[in-house]
Design a protein around this motif. Structure first.
Motif, PDB file in Angstrom:
ATOM      1  N   ASP A   1       6.842  12.936   3.994  1.00  0.00           N
ATOM      2  CA  ASP A   1       6.627  11.602   4.548  1.00  0.00           C
ATOM      3  C   ASP A   1       6.726  11.710   6.069  1.00  0.00           C
ATOM      4  O   ASP A   1       7.790  12.000   6.604  1.00  0.00           O
ATOM      5  CB  ASP A   1       7.697  10.652   3.993  1.00  0.00           C
ATOM      6  N   PHE A   2       5.613  11.490   6.764  1.00  0.00           N
ATOM      7  CA  PHE A   2       5.597  11.627   8.224  1.00  0.00           C
ATOM      8  C   PHE A   2       5.694  10.279   8.941  1.00  0.00           C
ATOM      9  O   PHE A   2       5.415  10.187  10.129  1.00  0.00           O
ATOM     10  CB  PHE A   2       4.329  12.364   8.677  1.00  0.00           C
ATOM     11  N   SER A   3       6.053   9.238   8.212  1.00  0.00           N
ATOM     12  CA  SER A   3       6.207   7.934   8.866  1.00  0.00           C
ATOM     13  C   SER A   3       7.365   8.004   9.865  1.00  0.00           C
ATOM     14  O   SER A   3       8.298   8.798   9.699  1.00  0.00           O
ATOM     15  CB  SER A   3       6.472   6.849   7.824  1.00  0.00           C
ATOM     16  N   PRO A   4       7.330   7.190  10.925  1.00  0.00           N
ATOM     17  CA  PRO A   4       8.382   7.248  11.945  1.00  0.00           C
ATOM     18  C   PRO A   4       9.762   6.976  11.346  1.00  0.00           C
ATOM     19  O   PRO A   4       9.908   6.093  10.497  1.00  0.00           O
ATOM     20  CB  PRO A   4       7.984   6.140  12.927  1.00  0.00           C
ATOM     21  N   LYS A   5      10.735   7.720  11.802  1.00  0.00           N
ATOM     22  CA  LYS A   5      12.099   7.562  11.286  1.00  0.00           C
ATOM     23  C   LYS A   5      12.988   6.777  12.242  1.00  0.00           C
ATOM     24  O   LYS A   5      14.072   6.331  11.863  1.00  0.00           O
ATOM     25  CB  LYS A   5      12.708   8.944  11.001  1.00  0.00           C
ATOM     26  N   PHE A   6      12.557   6.633  13.496  1.00  0.00           N
ATOM     27  CA  PHE A   6      13.265   5.768  14.443  1.00  0.00           C
ATOM     28  C   PHE A   6      12.332   4.611  14.776  1.00  0.00           C
ATOM     29  O   PHE A   6      11.269   4.812  15.364  1.00  0.00           O
ATOM     30  CB  PHE A   6      13.631   6.538  15.724  1.00  0.00           C
ATOM     31  N   VAL A   7      12.722   3.399  14.374  1.00  0.00           N
ATOM     32  CA  VAL A   7      11.844   2.245  14.536  1.00  0.00           C
ATOM     33  C   VAL A   7      12.634   1.064  15.103  1.00  0.00           C
ATOM     34  O   VAL A   7      13.863   1.038  15.073  1.00  0.00           O
ATOM     35  CB  VAL A   7      11.188   1.833  13.196  1.00  0.00           C
ATOM     36  N   VAL A   8      11.880   0.086  15.588  1.00  0.00           N
ATOM     37  CA  VAL A   8      12.483  -1.159  16.067  1.00  0.00           C
ATOM     38  C   VAL A   8      12.753  -2.061  14.873  1.00  0.00           C
ATOM     39  O   VAL A   8      11.869  -2.278  14.022  1.00  0.00           O
ATOM     40  CB  VAL A   8      11.547  -1.869  17.060  1.00  0.00           C
ATOM     41  N   GLY A   9      13.978  -2.542  14.782  1.00  0.00           N
ATOM     42  CA  GLY A   9      14.361  -3.442  13.702  1.00  0.00           C
ATOM     43  C   GLY A   9      14.812  -4.789  14.244  1.00  0.00           C
ATOM     44  O   GLY A   9      15.150  -4.921  15.425  1.00  0.00           O
ATOM     45  N   TYR A  10      14.803  -5.778  13.373  1.00  0.00           N
ATOM     46  CA  TYR A  10      15.264  -7.124  13.724  1.00  0.00           C
ATOM     47  C   TYR A  10      16.386  -7.502  12.763  1.00  0.00           C
ATOM     48  O   TYR A  10      16.195  -7.486  11.535  1.00  0.00           O
ATOM     49  CB  TYR A  10      14.114  -8.122  13.615  1.00  0.00           C
TER      50      TYR A  10
ATOM     51  N   ASP B   1      15.115  -6.168   9.290  1.00  0.00           N
ATOM     52  CA  ASP B   1      13.665  -6.069   9.064  1.00  0.00           C
ATOM     53  C   ASP B   1      13.119  -4.927   9.919  1.00  0.00           C
ATOM     54  O   ASP B   1      13.270  -4.935  11.144  1.00  0.00           O
ATOM     55  CB  ASP B   1      13.012  -7.391   9.460  1.00  0.00           C
ATOM     56  N   VAL B   2      12.506  -3.923   9.267  1.00  0.00           N
ATOM     57  CA  VAL B   2      11.925  -2.799  10.012  1.00  0.00           C
ATOM     58  C   VAL B   2      10.399  -2.801   9.915  1.00  0.00           C
ATOM     59  O   VAL B   2       9.748  -1.781  10.121  1.00  0.00           O
ATOM     60  CB  VAL B   2      12.505  -1.443   9.537  1.00  0.00           C
ATOM     61  N   GLY B   3       9.838  -3.949   9.595  1.00  0.00           N
ATOM     62  CA  GLY B   3       8.383  -4.084   9.563  1.00  0.00           C
ATOM     63  C   GLY B   3       7.785  -3.937   8.183  1.00  0.00           C
ATOM     64  O   GLY B   3       7.026  -4.788   7.726  1.00  0.00           O
ATOM     65  N   THR B   4       8.133  -2.867   7.485  1.00  0.00           N
ATOM     66  CA  THR B   4       7.582  -2.621   6.156  1.00  0.00           C
ATOM     67  C   THR B   4       8.540  -3.029   5.049  1.00  0.00           C
ATOM     68  O   THR B   4       8.146  -3.129   3.891  1.00  0.00           O
ATOM     69  CB  THR B   4       7.245  -1.133   5.978  1.00  0.00           C
ATOM     70  N   GLU B   5       9.803  -3.251   5.394  1.00  0.00           N
ATOM     71  CA  GLU B   5      10.829  -3.595   4.412  1.00  0.00           C
ATOM     72  C   GLU B   5      12.054  -4.131   5.144  1.00  0.00           C
ATOM     73  O   GLU B   5      12.158  -4.030   6.371  1.00  0.00           O
ATOM     74  CB  GLU B   5      11.209  -2.359   3.575  1.00  0.00           C
TER      75      GLU B   5
ATOM     76  N   TYR C   1       9.793  -5.837  22.466  1.00  0.00           N
ATOM     77  CA  TYR C   1       9.602  -4.783  21.467  1.00  0.00           C
ATOM     78  C   TYR C   1       9.114  -5.411  20.158  1.00  0.00           C
ATOM     79  O   TYR C   1       9.561  -6.483  19.758  1.00  0.00           O
ATOM     80  CB  TYR C   1      10.903  -4.022  21.221  1.00  0.00           C
ATOM     81  N   GLU C   2       8.210  -4.704  19.494  1.00  0.00           N
ATOM     82  CA  GLU C   2       7.619  -5.208  18.242  1.00  0.00           C
ATOM     83  C   GLU C   2       8.347  -4.607  17.043  1.00  0.00           C
ATOM     84  O   GLU C   2       8.542  -3.385  16.966  1.00  0.00           O
ATOM     85  CB  GLU C   2       6.132  -4.828  18.199  1.00  0.00           C
ATOM     86  N   VAL C   3       8.736  -5.458  16.121  1.00  0.00           N
ATOM     87  CA  VAL C   3       9.439  -5.008  14.928  1.00  0.00           C
ATOM     88  C   VAL C   3       8.569  -4.034  14.143  1.00  0.00           C
ATOM     89  O   VAL C   3       7.383  -4.282  13.909  1.00  0.00           O
ATOM     90  CB  VAL C   3       9.815  -6.214  14.039  1.00  0.00           C
ATOM     91  N   GLY C   4       9.146  -2.892  13.800  1.00  0.00           N
ATOM     92  CA  GLY C   4       8.440  -1.875  13.014  1.00  0.00           C
ATOM     93  C   GLY C   4       7.788  -0.799  13.851  1.00  0.00           C
ATOM     94  O   GLY C   4       7.400   0.252  13.318  1.00  0.00           O
TER      95      GLY C   4
END
Length: 201
Positions: free
Chosen positions: A91-100, A119-123, A193-196
């Motif tokens: 899984d190469f999806s980003p592991k450090f993301v912007v969350g709310y 909320d991390v955008g996808t879940e 900053y944009e969530v996710g």
């Protein structure tokens, strides 16, 4: 999937970590230059150690190795050459993301811990956080399951004082950002900053 290489510290061995397993159920099998680490009760593969990796003309950096499709292909070729039939997927999806931080509640069993819904955008992830400054309504940096911190710590599912936690809300110091404050507290991001979105600073 996390991949590590440190010739000076460990030797000419590529360490491929796929998932955590109970150390008491961990066992090994070796074929040629490859050792498979797996759970003896479920047969789930936790990872591989590939010895003499430099002899296979694999171009590997030092420390945490960036995982990509090319590296996965190299590893799968080496597994076949050494007698394994299993292929790894990554899984190469980003592991450090912007969350709310949508919600913050007091931990039922620990005064200094909070249970946050982030909320991390996808879940939406439930994360137990010990920072004194975490509050609902903040944008924060989330290290998701599988993230490797600058210290080398790998983020895993955890249970903190009886409450499951699926990631970590990070401080500037934990991210080793320049001029990070030394006092305890998470990094609170500006609202633009944009969530996710991946956090790469």
């Amino acid at each position: 999937m996390n991949v590590f290489y440190n010739r000076d510290g460990i030797g000419d061995v590529l360490l491929v970590s796929l998932k955590p397993i109970d150390p008491e159920k961990r066992t090994f099998e070796r074929k040629g230059d490859v050792v498979r680490i797996f759970d003896e009760t479920t047969n789930e593969t936790a990872g591989y150690n590939i010895f003499n990796i430099s002899q296979y003309d694999a171009v590997i950096g030092t420390g945490t190795v960036e995982a990509n499709d090319e590296l996965v292909g190299v590893i799968n070729d080496l597994l076949v050459k050494n007698g394994f039939t299993e292929k790894i997927e990554a899984d190469f999806s980003p592991k450090f993301v912007v969350g709310y931080v949508k919600e913050k509640q007091k931990h039922p069993n620990a005064d200094k811990l909070s249970v946050c819904q982030v909320d991390v955008g996808t879940e939406v992830l439930q994360i137990v956080c010990g920072a004194p400054n975490v509050e609902a309504g903040q944008k924060v940096v989330v290290a998701k399951i599988g993230a490797v911190m600058p210290s080398g710590l790998v983020i895993k599912e955890a249970e903190l004082r009886g409450v499951p936690s699926y990631g970590m809300i990070c401080s500037a110091r934990e991210l080793e950002l320049p001029n990070a404050p030394q006092e305890k507290g998470i990094l609170v991001l500006p609202d633009e900053y944009e969530v996710g979105q991946p956090f790469t600073e």
